[in-house]
Design an enzyme around this catalytic site. Structure first.
Site, PDB file in Angstrom:
ATOM      1  CE1 TYR A   1      -4.503  -2.165   4.875  1.00 49.83           C
ATOM      2  CE2 TYR A   1      -3.474  -0.048   4.393  1.00 49.83           C
ATOM      3  CZ  TYR A   1      -4.071  -1.221   3.959  1.00 49.83           C
ATOM      4  OH  TYR A   1      -4.230  -1.442   2.605  1.00 49.83           O
TER       5      TYR A   1
ATOM      6  CB  SER B   1      -0.862  -0.010   1.275  1.00 49.77           C
ATOM      7  OG  SER B   1      -1.429   1.270   1.490  1.00 49.77           O
TER       8      SER B   1
END
Ligand code: NDP
Length: 246
Positions: free
Chosen positions: A166, A153
């Site tokens: 995350y 990401s």
């Protein structure tokens, strides 16, 4: 990467495992790999969603898929060893793994981040990914042309406020990919890379950005060229890279 054109039979006779295959990007990848000739092993935690993808693959006339219902948050090394034994017996090798399943967790400052949620996110996004990879390595080593893809990401490359566990899990994913790629660098038959999908129209994106118009982002189907490129033979020789799907 967006304009890569995959040959129709790119993944003919390939055996590919996709985690989080019931929804979002994992679902699109499973369908796309199957459409290009692969036998896809659908792993995920919600069996009904996996069944739906299985049925879609069958209805389209693609190679018959397999379903592995498994909650990666609870799974232990015994579960992963059992899975590896099952795949060994059924297929004898694995030509691809797409580590796609992830939890978003909380969008809150580190100061108030709930430690239980932190552990859940790290368990699904990092620890289970490591254990699954470890259990399946003898199967990917048995392939003449294997590709292992991790999912990263933007916040796994540059830390950003309120992305908590995350973001940290995605930095760890990039690290795991690099370490494994370096360890396997001597073997030209296996490549290890990561994909950053970029903003994509899924449930996770909607949870992270509730005020955003979903239509402003591409669908999972639209970002498949990068997934096909890394999974197929055209990326042979590419290893240790983290690429953007958009
Ligand atoms: P979704 O939340 O739409 O799908 C995630 C999938 O992972 C679901 O099928 C989900 O299962 C599964 N999953 C979650 N937890 C577990 C678990 N414990 N065990 C087994 N399966 C599990 O996410 P996306 O499709 O958006 O994301 C796919 C990947 O792309 C993720 O790694 C994400 O971090 C990454 N990514 C996505 C971006 C985006 O904009 N969408 C941007 C950058 C990265 P279930 O269906 O049961 O919930």
């Amino acid at each position: 990467m967006y304009d890569y054109q995959a040959a129709e039979n790119l993944l003919q006779d390939k055996i590919i495992l996709v985690t989080g295959a019931g929804d979002g990007i994992g679902r699109a990848a499973a369908l796309s790999f199957a459409a290009h000739g692969a036998t896809v092993i659908l792993l995920g935690r919600t069996e009904a969603k996996l069944n739906q993808v299985y049925d879609e693959i069958e209805a389209a006339g693609y190679p018959q898929a397999a379903i592995i219902p498994l909650n990666l948050e609870m799974a232990t090394d015994t579960d992963f060893d059992r899975l590896a034994a099952l795949l060994e017996e059924e297929f004898g090798r694995l030509d691809g793994i797409l580590h796609n399943a992830s939890l978003l967790g909380l969008r809150t400052p580190i100061e108030s981040y709930d430690p239980i949620t932190w552990q859940q996110v790290m368990q699904v996004n990092v620890n289970s990914t490591f254990m699954l990879t470890q259990a399946l390595l003898s199967l990917t080593n048995a392939s003449a042309d294997a590709s292992i893809i991790f999912t990263s990401s933007g916040v796994g490359r540059t830390g950003k406020a309120f992305w908590g566990a995350y973001a940290v899990s995605k930095f760890a994913t990039e690290g795991l990919m690099q370490v494994l790629a370096d360890e396997l660098d001597h073997n030209p038959n296996i490549r290890v890379n990561a994909i950053n999908p970029g903003a994509t129209r899924t449930n996770m994106r909607a949870s992270a950005y509730p005020a955003e118009n979903p239509e402003s982002n591409p669908t999972p189907e639209e970002i498949m060229p990068a997934y096909l490129y890394l999974m197929g033979r055209d990326s042979r020789g590419t290893t240790g890279k983290s690429i953007d799907a958009q």
